[in-house]
Write an enzyme that holds these catalytic residues in place. Structure first.
Site, PDB file in Angstrom:
ATOM      1  N   GLY A   9      -2.848  62.440  16.620  1.00 42.30           N
ATOM      2  CA  GLY A   9      -2.617  63.820  15.974  1.00 42.30           C
ATOM      3  C   GLY A   9      -2.545  65.022  17.079  1.00 42.30           C
ATOM      4  O   GLY A   9      -3.567  64.759  18.117  1.00 42.30           O
ATOM      5  N   GLU A  43      -7.090  64.326  30.305  1.00 39.07           N
ATOM      6  CA  GLU A  43      -8.167  65.105  30.133  1.00 39.07           C
ATOM      7  C   GLU A  43      -8.447  65.421  31.805  1.00 39.07           C
ATOM      8  O   GLU A  43      -9.006  66.499  32.084  1.00 39.07           O
ATOM      9  CB  GLU A  43      -9.511  64.518  29.637  1.00 39.07           C
ATOM     10  CG  GLU A  43      -9.030  64.559  27.992  1.00 39.07           C
ATOM     11  CD  GLU A  43      -9.985  63.542  27.276  1.00 39.07           C
ATOM     12  OE1 GLU A  43     -10.957  63.033  28.005  1.00 39.07           O
ATOM     13  OE2 GLU A  43     -10.064  63.247  26.179  1.00 39.07           O
TER      14      GLU A  43
END
Length: 391
Positions: A9, A43
């Protein structure tokens, strides 16, 4: 644990990246299978970008993996990157490889080398490093020019591994930054102590409320009740801290009677304890028999201008057209950080007329009468601004 199938998502991704961008410190944990997760790699790229552009700290942990292995993208890293190259293209993979090479050059920890592979000790080391980074170099450091050097000088006198108790006395005139310096020192040392107490504004509180309310800060919460009024507080304090290694900050204390009511003969605390006192009273420093004395001197003209500008302009220097006014106000404050911060904050985004008016009034105030300087600024504010002044 990362799982690409669980993180599909965009909403989750945006929240995750937002959290990274808002963090002061990022700790990527590099494992053998790190490159198998594109989330981990994305990240890491963001962490390094925040480090370059926003000043974020990045402390990597290499968990059961060799740093050269990660740097050279060998073994499982090569297998993972071959997969991502087919799926996402060579450009993306090269960016990830470069991020791994870069993170390998940063100061961090290796689980198999640091603390002899004992994970509990390694975690403790990481926590202490993060606490020191967050609190030892907090916003307070910006409030007093040269504070790093001052703290370093004081801590050079103190070694928490020494087996004796130290009393550090920080003294100087009102407004020179004694409390700010003591708070930074207290935060820096706090990582070495389990038992701490910061008792603030002792002189004023003792005068208006009595020493008992300050004694209660050094007593365990369970002993605070209406029935303990008759208890000999210093005896209770001693019993609570007996044979414990403690760090205590007694701020703005100028009476030896207050010192004796709070600490007294400190031989009852465990060796290695540290007591920090701040005072404007040089005589008290001698009466308390401190082990180390540190006088906080006024700022230089250049340091004063930088501190004033940070509050008046949100820069390290005056904006165009305000140079002469700024130098004039700074010279009046006589290098006192408290006056520089408050006056600068009061003048922030004010009209030139307000600047001229305050500057003119300050010219009539004798040097070092800090309270009068602050009163002039306060009276220049409107009602709403005066309310914010006291928040």
């Amino acid at each position: 644990m990362e799982d690409d199938e669980l993180r599909v998502g965009e909403q989750i991704g945006s929240k995750l990246f937002g959290s990274i961008m808002q963090s002061k410190i990022a700790i990527p944990i590099i494992l053998e299978d790190y490159a198998s997760s594109q989330w981990c790699l994305r990240e890491l790229v963001l962490m390094l970008d925040c480090m370059k552009n926003e000043g974020q700290k990045v402390f990597p942990v290499f968990y059961k993996v060799e740093v050269p292995h990660v740097r050279n993208s060998g073994g499982r890293y090569k297998v993972a990157f071959d997969k991502w190259k087919k799926k996402l293209g060579e450009k993306v993979v090269e960016e990830w490889k470069e991020a791994l090479r870069e993170v390998c050059s940063l100061r961090g920890w290796q689980s198999e080398k640091d603390e002899n592979g004992y994970e509990g000790a390694l975690v403790k080391t990481i926590v202490e490093e993060v606490r020191s980074e967050l609190y030892g170099t907090s916003q307070l450091i910006k409030e007093l020019m040269g504070i790093d050097e001052r703290v370093e000088q004081i801590t050079s006198w103190i070694d928490v591994k020494f087996n004796d108790t130290r009393i550090v006395g920080i003294w100087g005139n009102i407004g020179v930054g004694k409390t700010t310096l003591a708070r930074v020192l207290y935060n820096k040392l706090s990582i070495h102590f389990k038992h701490l107490s910061f008792v603030a504004n002792i002189r004023e509180t003792s005068l208006h409320k009595g020493i008992e309310c300050l004694q209660r800060q050094l007593i365990d919460d369970k002993l605070r009740s209406p029935n303990d009024v008759s208890i000999d507080k210093i005896s209770v304090i001693k019993s609570q801290f007996m044979n414990k290694k403690v760090l205590v900050l007694l701020d703005d204390i100028d009476a030896i009677t207050d010192f004796n009511a709070l600490i007294g003969d400190i031989s009852w605390v465990k060796a290695g304890s540290i007591v920090i006192v701040t005072t404007r009273n040089k005589k008290f420093i001698d009466e308390a028999k401190v082990d180390h004395k540190y006088e906080v001197n006024k700022l230089t003209l250049n340091e004063s201008l930088i501190l004033f500008s940070r509050h008046a302009f949100q820069k390290d220097y005056p904006i165009k057209g305000y140079e002469i006014l700024s130098h004039s106000i700074v010279s009046i404050t006589a290098g006192l950080p408290l006056a520089l911060k408050v006056i600068g904050s009061c003048l922030y985004e004010q009209s030139r007329g307000v600047w001229n008016n305050i500057s003119k009034k300050l010219m009539e105030v004798p040097h070092q009468q800090v309270q009068e300087m602050l009163r002039i600024c306060y009276e220049e504010l409107d009602d709403m601004e005066q309310q914010f002044f006291w928040i």
